[in-house]
Scaffold this active site. Structure first.
Site, PDB file in Angstrom:
ATOM      1  N   PHE A   1      -6.421   5.081   8.144  1.00 18.46           N
ATOM      2  CA  PHE A   1      -5.020   5.325   8.499  1.00 18.46           C
ATOM      3  C   PHE A   1      -4.213   4.040   8.390  1.00 18.46           C
ATOM      4  O   PHE A   1      -4.723   2.954   8.666  1.00 18.46           O
ATOM      5  CB  PHE A   1      -4.925   5.856   9.940  1.00 18.46           C
ATOM      6  CG  PHE A   1      -5.692   7.126  10.146  1.00 18.46           C
ATOM      7  CD1 PHE A   1      -5.113   8.360   9.837  1.00 18.46           C
ATOM      8  CD2 PHE A   1      -7.002   7.095  10.590  1.00 18.46           C
ATOM      9  CE1 PHE A   1      -5.846   9.535   9.990  1.00 18.46           C
ATOM     10  CE2 PHE A   1      -7.734   8.270  10.741  1.00 18.46           C
ATOM     11  CZ  PHE A   1      -7.147   9.490  10.441  1.00 18.46           C
TER      12      PHE A   1
ATOM     13  N   MET B   1     -12.058   4.600  -0.552  1.00 17.67           N
ATOM     14  CA  MET B   1     -12.742   4.881   0.716  1.00 17.67           C
ATOM     15  C   MET B   1     -13.459   6.208   0.537  1.00 17.67           C
ATOM     16  O   MET B   1     -13.029   7.266   1.000  1.00 17.67           O
ATOM     17  CB  MET B   1     -11.707   4.920   1.858  1.00 17.67           C
ATOM     18  CG  MET B   1     -11.205   3.518   2.205  1.00 17.67           C
ATOM     19  SD  MET B   1      -9.642   3.525   3.101  1.00 17.67           S
ATOM     20  CE  MET B   1      -8.503   3.544   1.723  1.00 17.67           C
TER      21      MET B   1
ATOM     22  N   GLY C   1      -0.825   1.752   9.690  1.00 17.19           N
ATOM     23  CA  GLY C   1      -0.118   1.533  10.946  1.00 17.19           C
ATOM     24  C   GLY C   1      -0.968   1.118  12.126  1.00 17.19           C
ATOM     25  O   GLY C   1      -0.502   1.170  13.268  1.00 17.19           O
TER      26      GLY C   1
ATOM     27  N   HIS D   1      -1.296  -1.362  -4.098  1.00 12.96           N
ATOM     28  CA  HIS D   1      -2.587  -0.973  -3.521  1.00 12.96           C
ATOM     29  C   HIS D   1      -2.584   0.543  -3.326  1.00 12.96           C
ATOM     30  O   HIS D   1      -1.652   1.090  -2.718  1.00 12.96           O
ATOM     31  CB  HIS D   1      -2.755  -1.703  -2.192  1.00 12.96           C
ATOM     32  CG  HIS D   1      -4.058  -1.508  -1.512  1.00 12.96           C
ATOM     33  ND1 HIS D   1      -5.206  -2.200  -1.866  1.00 12.96           N
ATOM     34  CD2 HIS D   1      -4.411  -0.720  -0.469  1.00 12.96           C
ATOM     35  CE1 HIS D   1      -6.193  -1.861  -1.059  1.00 12.96           C
ATOM     36  NE2 HIS D   1      -5.742  -0.947  -0.206  1.00 12.96           N
TER      37      HIS D   1
ATOM     38  N   HIS E   1      -8.313   1.284  -3.882  1.00 11.60           N
ATOM     39  CA  HIS E   1      -9.268   1.073  -2.781  1.00 11.60           C
ATOM     40  C   HIS E   1      -9.928   2.411  -2.493  1.00 11.60           C
ATOM     41  O   HIS E   1      -9.293   3.305  -1.937  1.00 11.60           O
ATOM     42  CB  HIS E   1      -8.484   0.521  -1.578  1.00 11.60           C
ATOM     43  CG  HIS E   1      -9.289   0.396  -0.328  1.00 11.60           C
ATOM     44  ND1 HIS E   1      -8.705   0.147   0.898  1.00 11.60           N
ATOM     45  CD2 HIS E   1     -10.632   0.464  -0.102  1.00 11.60           C
ATOM     46  CE1 HIS E   1      -9.647   0.069   1.819  1.00 11.60           C
ATOM     47  NE2 HIS E   1     -10.822   0.281   1.241  1.00 11.60           N
TER      48      HIS E   1
ATOM     49  N   MET F   1     -11.614  -5.835   5.464  1.00 13.88           N
ATOM     50  CA  MET F   1     -10.783  -4.906   6.237  1.00 13.88           C
ATOM     51  C   MET F   1     -10.511  -5.473   7.630  1.00 13.88           C
ATOM     52  O   MET F   1     -11.442  -5.887   8.328  1.00 13.88           O
ATOM     53  CB  MET F   1     -11.480  -3.544   6.388  1.00 13.88           C
ATOM     54  CG  MET F   1     -11.645  -2.738   5.111  1.00 13.88           C
ATOM     55  SD  MET F   1     -10.111  -2.372   4.244  1.00 13.88           S
ATOM     56  CE  MET F   1      -9.203  -1.432   5.483  1.00 13.88           C
TER      57      MET F   1
ATOM     58  N   MET G   1      -8.799   8.225  -0.066  1.00 21.14           N
ATOM     59  CA  MET G   1      -9.638   8.640   1.066  1.00 21.14           C
ATOM     60  C   MET G   1     -10.195  10.027   0.794  1.00 21.14           C
ATOM     61  O   MET G   1      -9.457  10.929   0.370  1.00 21.14           O
ATOM     62  CB  MET G   1      -8.800   8.653   2.348  1.00 21.14           C
ATOM     63  CG  MET G   1      -8.149   7.313   2.641  1.00 21.14           C
ATOM     64  SD  MET G   1      -7.293   7.334   4.219  1.00 21.14           S
ATOM     65  CE  MET G   1      -6.495   5.720   4.178  1.00 21.14           C
TER      66      MET G   1
ATOM     67  N   SER H   1       0.848  -1.193   0.000  1.00 18.34           N
ATOM     68  CA  SER H   1       0.000   0.000   0.000  1.00 18.34           C
ATOM     69  C   SER H   1       0.879   1.238   0.000  1.00 18.34           C
ATOM     70  O   SER H   1       1.658   1.464   0.943  1.00 18.34           O
ATOM     71  CB  SER H   1      -0.904   0.018   1.231  1.00 18.34           C
ATOM     72  OG  SER H   1      -1.466   1.313   1.363  1.00 18.34           O
TER      73      SER H   1
ATOM     74  N   ASP I   1      -6.756  -6.434   4.281  1.00 18.75           N
ATOM     75  CA  ASP I   1      -6.101  -5.118   4.341  1.00 18.75           C
ATOM     76  C   ASP I   1      -6.186  -4.582   5.763  1.00 18.75           C
ATOM     77  O   ASP I   1      -7.285  -4.399   6.296  1.00 18.75           O
ATOM     78  CB  ASP I   1      -6.827  -4.179   3.365  1.00 18.75           C
ATOM     79  CG  ASP I   1      -6.234  -2.785   3.300  1.00 18.75           C
ATOM     80  OD1 ASP I   1      -5.180  -2.534   3.911  1.00 18.75           O
ATOM     81  OD2 ASP I   1      -6.855  -1.938   2.616  1.00 18.75           O
ATOM     82  N   GLY I   2      -5.017  -4.311   6.345  1.00 18.20           N
ATOM     83  CA  GLY I   2      -4.973  -3.676   7.653  1.00 18.20           C
ATOM     84  C   GLY I   2      -4.171  -4.468   8.658  1.00 18.20           C
ATOM     85  O   GLY I   2      -4.540  -5.588   9.019  1.00 18.20           O
TER      86      GLY I   2
ATOM     87  N   ASP J   1      -4.612   3.655  -1.831  1.00 20.61           N
ATOM     88  CA  ASP J   1      -5.666   4.010  -0.877  1.00 20.61           C
ATOM     89  C   ASP J   1      -6.176   5.416  -1.142  1.00 20.61           C
ATOM     90  O   ASP J   1      -5.454   6.398  -0.951  1.00 20.61           O
ATOM     91  CB  ASP J   1      -5.121   3.916   0.555  1.00 20.61           C
ATOM     92  CG  ASP J   1      -5.050   2.469   1.024  1.00 20.61           C
ATOM     93  OD1 ASP J   1      -6.061   1.769   0.903  1.00 20.61           O
ATOM     94  OD2 ASP J   1      -3.978   2.056   1.492  1.00 20.61           O
TER      95      ASP J   1
HETATM   96  C1  DX5 Z   1      -6.328   1.686   5.706  1.00 23.45           C
HETATM   97  C2  DX5 Z   1      -5.902   1.328   4.304  1.00 23.45           C
HETATM   98  C3  DX5 Z   1      -4.836   0.318   4.241  1.00 23.45           C
HETATM   99  C4  DX5 Z   1      -3.528   0.773   4.865  1.00 23.45           C
HETATM  100  C5  DX5 Z   1      -2.866  -0.417   5.441  1.00 23.45           C
HETATM  101  O1  DX5 Z   1      -7.387   2.561   5.644  1.00 23.45           O
HETATM  102  O2  DX5 Z   1      -7.003   0.835   3.566  1.00 23.45           O
HETATM  103  O3  DX5 Z   1      -4.615  -0.123   2.917  1.00 23.45           O
HETATM  104  O4  DX5 Z   1      -2.652   1.333   3.939  1.00 23.45           O
HETATM  105  O5  DX5 Z   1      -1.775   0.019   6.162  1.00 23.45           O
HETATM  106  P1  DX5 Z   1      -1.075  -0.966   7.206  1.00 23.45           P
HETATM  107  O6  DX5 Z   1      -0.582  -2.145   6.439  1.00 23.45           O
HETATM  108  O7  DX5 Z   1       0.009  -0.138   7.791  1.00 23.45           O
HETATM  109  O8  DX5 Z   1      -2.137  -1.382   8.218  1.00 23.45           O
HETATM  110 ZN    ZN Z   2      -6.551  -0.124   1.578  1.00 26.08          ZN
END
Ligand code: DX5
Ligand code: ZN
Length: 241
Positions: A159, A85, A161, A50, A83, A153, A54, A26, A191-192, A52
């Protein structure tokens, strides 16, 4: 060594073939100021990225949109798995396709799932459906046969981390059972909070595509981190056969 497939992702073909495992780094955890260089760090060990997206509304964070996808596109031939969001993904699907997205995934929580899937089919991009940790699998089950990818998810989106929410993983097993019973070739993605340890939990539950942000781009050697997650997941899948 991970074999990077030389493949085209044509409409109607599965995103991943039976038995394939992918790590999708990601870029959320990459240095956005040096994105092309960051991508090059993982280019030899996987063929998925990937992305992300948002919108500051569906989730309380803002990241990037079609212009950034378009600026990445000349730098990589990797599969760009976007992805979304977003509260209104339908208003942007064509812009993502035009920017060079290979697939888009929309959240089941925003509704209009069938119409969004039909629009992705019309545009000729891969179609994914995403399920938040607090949303039951049953919300997505009626649509499983329509999609190329189901993303479960294992953190609350917004976010990078965060810690892996293990309670969400059984949804992968539910989806896998349905897919096997119905003969569907849907790619199950997680993911996550994915790292070498949590990837094994998700792999045992049925995941085959592993999104990892901080575990890859915050590692001293991102390529080695991808190899480690791929190997850990592959080992438990092989042992469970
Ligand atoms: C969270 C994202 C993830 C994120 C995962 O909202 O959809 O794709 O980048 O990050 P890590 O692998 O650090 O949990
Ligand atoms: Zn994601």
């Amino acid at each position: 060594m991970v074999q990077v497939a030389d493949r085209t992702y044509a409409l109607g073909l599965p995103l991943l073939a039976e038995g394939e495992v992918r790590v999708a780094p990601s870029i959320l955890s990459a240095d956005f100021g040096a994105l092309a260089a960051e991508i090059s760090k993982v280019a030899g060990v996987t063929d998925w990225l990937h992305v992300d997206v948002m919108d500051g509304h569906f989730v309380p964070n803002l990241t990037l949109g079609p212009p950034v996808v378009a600026s990445m596109r000349p730098h990589t031939g990797m599969f760009l798995d976007c992805h979304l969001m977003m509260t209104n993904p339908g208003e942007y699907l064509e812009a993502f396709r035009d920017a060079g997205a290979d697939s888009c995934s929309v959240h089941v929580e925003v509704g209009e799932t069938e119409a969004l899937c039909a629009e992705m089919r019309r545009l000729g991009i891969g179609a994914g459906l995403v399920v938040n940790p607090e949303t039951p699998y049953e919300a997505a089950a009626p649509y499983l046969h329509l999609f190329d990818l189901l993303l479960i998810m294992t953190v609350h989106p917004g976010f990078g981390g965060q810690s892996f929410i293990a309670e969400a993983a059984p949804k992968l097993a539910e989806a896998r059972a349905d897919a096997e019973r119905e003969g569907l070739r849907v790619t199950l993605q997680v993911d996550g909070g994915i790292d070498e340890r949590t990837a094994t939990v998700a792999a045992l539950a049925g995941a085959r595509c592993f999104v990892a942000g901080s575990a890859v781009f915050h590692a001293p050697d991102p390529a080695q981190a991808v190899r480690g997650i791929h190997a850990a997941a592959s080992a438990v899948i092989a042992a469970s056969r």
